[in-house]
Design a protein around this motif. Structure first.
Motif, PDB file in Angstrom:
ATOM      1  N   LYS A  14      80.881  15.231  42.582  1.00  0.00           N
ATOM      2  CA  LYS A  14      80.845  14.217  43.644  1.00  0.00           C
ATOM      3  C   LYS A  14      80.916  14.869  45.027  1.00  0.00           C
ATOM      4  O   LYS A  14      80.202  14.465  45.953  1.00  0.00           O
ATOM      5  N   VAL A  15      81.780  15.880  45.170  1.00  0.00           N
ATOM      6  CA  VAL A  15      81.904  16.572  46.452  1.00  0.00           C
ATOM      7  C   VAL A  15      80.596  17.274  46.806  1.00  0.00           C
ATOM      8  O   VAL A  15      80.145  17.248  47.947  1.00  0.00           O
ATOM      9  N   MET A  16      79.947  17.906  45.800  1.00  0.00           N
ATOM     10  CA  MET A  16      78.674  18.588  46.052  1.00  0.00           C
ATOM     11  C   MET A  16      77.595  17.590  46.443  1.00  0.00           C
ATOM     12  O   MET A  16      76.787  17.866  47.344  1.00  0.00           O
ATOM     13  N   LYS A  17      77.566  16.422  45.799  1.00  0.00           N
ATOM     14  CA  LYS A  17      76.591  15.384  46.178  1.00  0.00           C
ATOM     15  C   LYS A  17      76.832  14.940  47.612  1.00  0.00           C
ATOM     16  O   LYS A  17      75.884  14.743  48.382  1.00  0.00           O
ATOM     17  N   HIS A  18      78.106  14.781  47.999  1.00  0.00           N
ATOM     18  CA  HIS A  18      78.441  14.391  49.365  1.00  0.00           C
ATOM     19  C   HIS A  18      77.950  15.446  50.358  1.00  0.00           C
ATOM     20  O   HIS A  18      77.306  15.122  51.364  1.00  0.00           O
ATOM     21  N   ALA A  19      78.258  16.717  50.083  1.00  0.00           N
ATOM     22  CA  ALA A  19      77.854  17.794  50.985  1.00  0.00           C
ATOM     23  C   ALA A  19      76.332  17.863  51.104  1.00  0.00           C
ATOM     24  O   ALA A  19      75.794  18.002  52.204  1.00  0.00           O
ATOM     25  N   SER A  20      75.627  17.739  49.979  1.00  0.00           N
ATOM     26  CA  SER A  20      74.155  17.793  49.996  1.00  0.00           C
ATOM     27  C   SER A  20      73.571  16.616  50.757  1.00  0.00           C
ATOM     28  O   SER A  20      72.630  16.784  51.546  1.00  0.00           O
ATOM     29  N   PHE A  21      74.120  15.422  50.534  1.00  0.00           N
ATOM     30  CA  PHE A  21      73.628  14.229  51.239  1.00  0.00           C
ATOM     31  C   PHE A  21      73.833  14.377  52.745  1.00  0.00           C
ATOM     32  O   PHE A  21      72.923  14.108  53.538  1.00  0.00           O
ATOM     33  N   LEU A  22      75.028  14.823  53.146  1.00  0.00           N
ATOM     34  CA  LEU A  22      75.311  15.009  54.570  1.00  0.00           C
ATOM     35  C   LEU A  22      74.396  16.075  55.164  1.00  0.00           C
ATOM     36  O   LEU A  22      73.872  15.911  56.268  1.00  0.00           O
ATOM     37  N   PHE A  23      74.187  17.158  54.415  1.00  0.00           N
ATOM     38  CA  PHE A  23      73.310  18.226  54.903  1.00  0.00           C
ATOM     39  C   PHE A  23      71.896  17.697  55.127  1.00  0.00           C
ATOM     40  O   PHE A  23      71.290  17.937  56.169  1.00  0.00           O
ATOM     41  N   ILE A  24      71.366  16.977  54.155  1.00  0.00           N
ATOM     42  CA  ILE A  24      70.002  16.450  54.264  1.00  0.00           C
ATOM     43  C   ILE A  24      69.893  15.464  55.421  1.00  0.00           C
ATOM     44  O   ILE A  24      68.926  15.493  56.186  1.00  0.00           O
ATOM     45  N   SER A  25      70.902  14.610  55.589  1.00  0.00           N
ATOM     46  CA  SER A  25      70.846  13.631  56.684  1.00  0.00           C
ATOM     47  C   SER A  25      70.929  14.319  58.047  1.00  0.00           C
ATOM     48  O   SER A  25      70.246  13.927  58.994  1.00  0.00           O
ATOM     49  N   GLN A  26      71.743  15.367  58.168  1.00  0.00           N
ATOM     50  CA  GLN A  26      71.836  16.107  59.425  1.00  0.00           C
ATOM     51  C   GLN A  26      70.566  16.921  59.690  1.00  0.00           C
ATOM     52  O   GLN A  26      70.149  17.072  60.832  1.00  0.00           O
ATOM     53  N   ALA A  27      69.950  17.433  58.621  1.00  0.00           N
ATOM     54  CA  ALA A  27      68.746  18.264  58.756  1.00  0.00           C
ATOM     55  C   ALA A  27      67.594  17.482  59.377  1.00  0.00           C
ATOM     56  O   ALA A  27      66.736  18.060  60.049  1.00  0.00           O
ATOM     57  N   GLN A  28      67.581  16.178  59.151  1.00  0.00           N
ATOM     58  CA  GLN A  28      66.493  15.345  59.680  1.00  0.00           C
ATOM     59  C   GLN A  28      66.606  15.136  61.186  1.00  0.00           C
ATOM     60  O   GLN A  28      65.669  14.680  61.826  1.00  0.00           O
ATOM     61  N   LYS A  29      67.750  15.501  61.780  1.00  0.00           N
ATOM     62  CA  LYS A  29      67.998  15.243  63.200  1.00  0.00           C
ATOM     63  C   LYS A  29      67.770  16.465  64.086  1.00  0.00           C
ATOM     64  O   LYS A  29      67.884  16.367  65.302  1.00  0.00           O
ATOM     65  N   VAL A  30      67.505  17.635  63.468  1.00  0.00           N
ATOM     66  CA  VAL A  30      67.415  18.869  64.257  1.00  0.00           C
ATOM     67  C   VAL A  30      66.127  19.620  63.944  1.00  0.00           C
ATOM     68  O   VAL A  30      65.450  19.336  62.960  1.00  0.00           O
ATOM     69  N   GLY A  31      65.827  20.610  64.777  1.00  0.00           N
ATOM     70  CA  GLY A  31      64.670  21.460  64.544  1.00  0.00           C
ATOM     71  C   GLY A  31      64.953  22.472  63.436  1.00  0.00           C
ATOM     72  O   GLY A  31      66.067  22.556  62.919  1.00  0.00           O
ATOM     73  N   THR A  32      63.942  23.241  63.089  1.00  0.00           N
ATOM     74  CA  THR A  32      64.082  24.235  62.018  1.00  0.00           C
ATOM     75  C   THR A  32      63.656  25.609  62.505  1.00  0.00           C
ATOM     76  O   THR A  32      62.983  25.735  63.535  1.00  0.00           O
ATOM     77  N   GLN A  33      64.022  26.612  61.740  1.00  0.00           N
ATOM     78  CA  GLN A  33      63.643  27.991  62.027  1.00  0.00           C
ATOM     79  C   GLN A  33      63.462  28.709  60.699  1.00  0.00           C
ATOM     80  O   GLN A  33      64.225  28.492  59.758  1.00  0.00           O
ATOM     81  N   LYS A  34      62.437  29.571  60.604  1.00  0.00           N
ATOM     82  CA  LYS A  34      62.207  30.325  59.372  1.00  0.00           C
ATOM     83  C   LYS A  34      63.374  31.266  59.108  1.00  0.00           C
ATOM     84  O   LYS A  34      63.942  31.847  60.030  1.00  0.00           O
ATOM     85  N   LEU A  35      63.693  31.433  57.826  1.00  0.00           N
ATOM     86  CA  LEU A  35      64.788  32.329  57.439  1.00  0.00           C
ATOM     87  C   LEU A  35      64.461  33.795  57.709  1.00  0.00           C
ATOM     88  O   LEU A  35      65.362  34.602  57.913  1.00  0.00           O
ATOM     89  N   HIS A  36      63.154  34.138  57.703  1.00  0.00           N
ATOM     90  CA  HIS A  36      62.743  35.524  57.939  1.00  0.00           C
ATOM     91  C   HIS A  36      63.347  36.015  59.254  1.00  0.00           C
ATOM     92  O   HIS A  36      63.178  35.402  60.297  1.00  0.00           O
ATOM     93  N   GLY A  37      64.084  37.096  59.200  1.00  0.00           N
ATOM     94  CA  GLY A  37      64.728  37.632  60.401  1.00  0.00           C
ATOM     95  C   GLY A  37      66.141  37.102  60.610  1.00  0.00           C
ATOM     96  O   GLY A  37      66.918  37.683  61.356  1.00  0.00           O
ATOM     97  N   LEU A  38      66.479  35.992  59.967  1.00  0.00           N
ATOM     98  CA  LEU A  38      67.823  35.423  60.106  1.00  0.00           C
ATOM     99  C   LEU A  38      68.744  35.829  58.957  1.00  0.00           C
ATOM    100  O   LEU A  38      69.960  35.781  59.095  1.00  0.00           O
TER     101      LEU A  38
END
Length: 194
Positions: A14-38
């Protein structure tokens, strides 16, 4: 003991589902960057065994998945419990873990980055299936660093949200450690009475 172990697994899921849901909802509000180099990969090494009183656990896939006890090692690439580990070689290539302190096994790599580790873990956890399907090598699969580098991670900078991610992952780690202790109690009880 079995009921406590099962309850901990349910809470952890349940905690992992909560964390994943929150992550996905927050991800939709911000820009992205490729992992290459990070993110870079610090590949593990073969263990140098030592007594169980010294050293740190040698982190293998079987140990991370709860299928075996750890042997201790006295040298290697140290992985603090909040770092992210990825399977680099074999059938589980692309699978990610966090919450383990020890020396990185030879089929694993520690991910080195300045991005908060909870963000990296949740991002890669949500892409784990694709990473496991997109490997290189014909006889032995290997995690495809090129494919992983092209993935675009959300640039989440809200420290309160990052703190929630870290706390959720810590709860999961504590529940897993509790289950390891409970499994030892169960084994001792079975040995005593049966």
């Amino acid at each position: 003991v079995d009921d406590l172990i099962e309850k901990n697994i349910q809470i952890s899921n349940k905690v992992m589902k909560h964390a994943s849901f929150l992550f996905i909802s927050q991800a939709q509000k911000v820009g992205t960057q490729k992992l290459h180099g990070l993110v870079s990969f610090d590949k593990g090494k073969k263990p140098e065994p030592c007594s169980t009183q010294g050293g740190l656990p040698y982190l293998t896939i079987d140990y991370l998945m709860g299928n075996s006890e750890s042997t201790n090692s006295s040298t290697g690439i140290e992985c603090p419990s909040d770092d992210v580990l990825m399977v680099m070689d074999g059938a589980s290539s692309g699978k990610v873990f966090t919450g383990f302190h020890g020396y990185v096994g030879s089929t694993l790599a520690k991910l080195v980055t300045d991005i908060p580790s909870s963000l990296v873990y949740l991002f890669l956890y949500n892409h784990q299936k694709n990473m496991m399907e997109n490997t290189t090598g014909s006889a032995i699969p290997h995690a495809d660093k090129g494919y992983i580098g092209e993935l675009e991670i959300p640039v989440i900078q809200d420290q309160k949200v990052i703190s929630v991610f870290s706390n959720d992952l810590k709860v999961i780690q504590n529940l897993r450690e509790s289950n390891l202790r409970l499994a030892k109690i169960k084994k001792a009880l079975l040995d005593k009475y049966f």
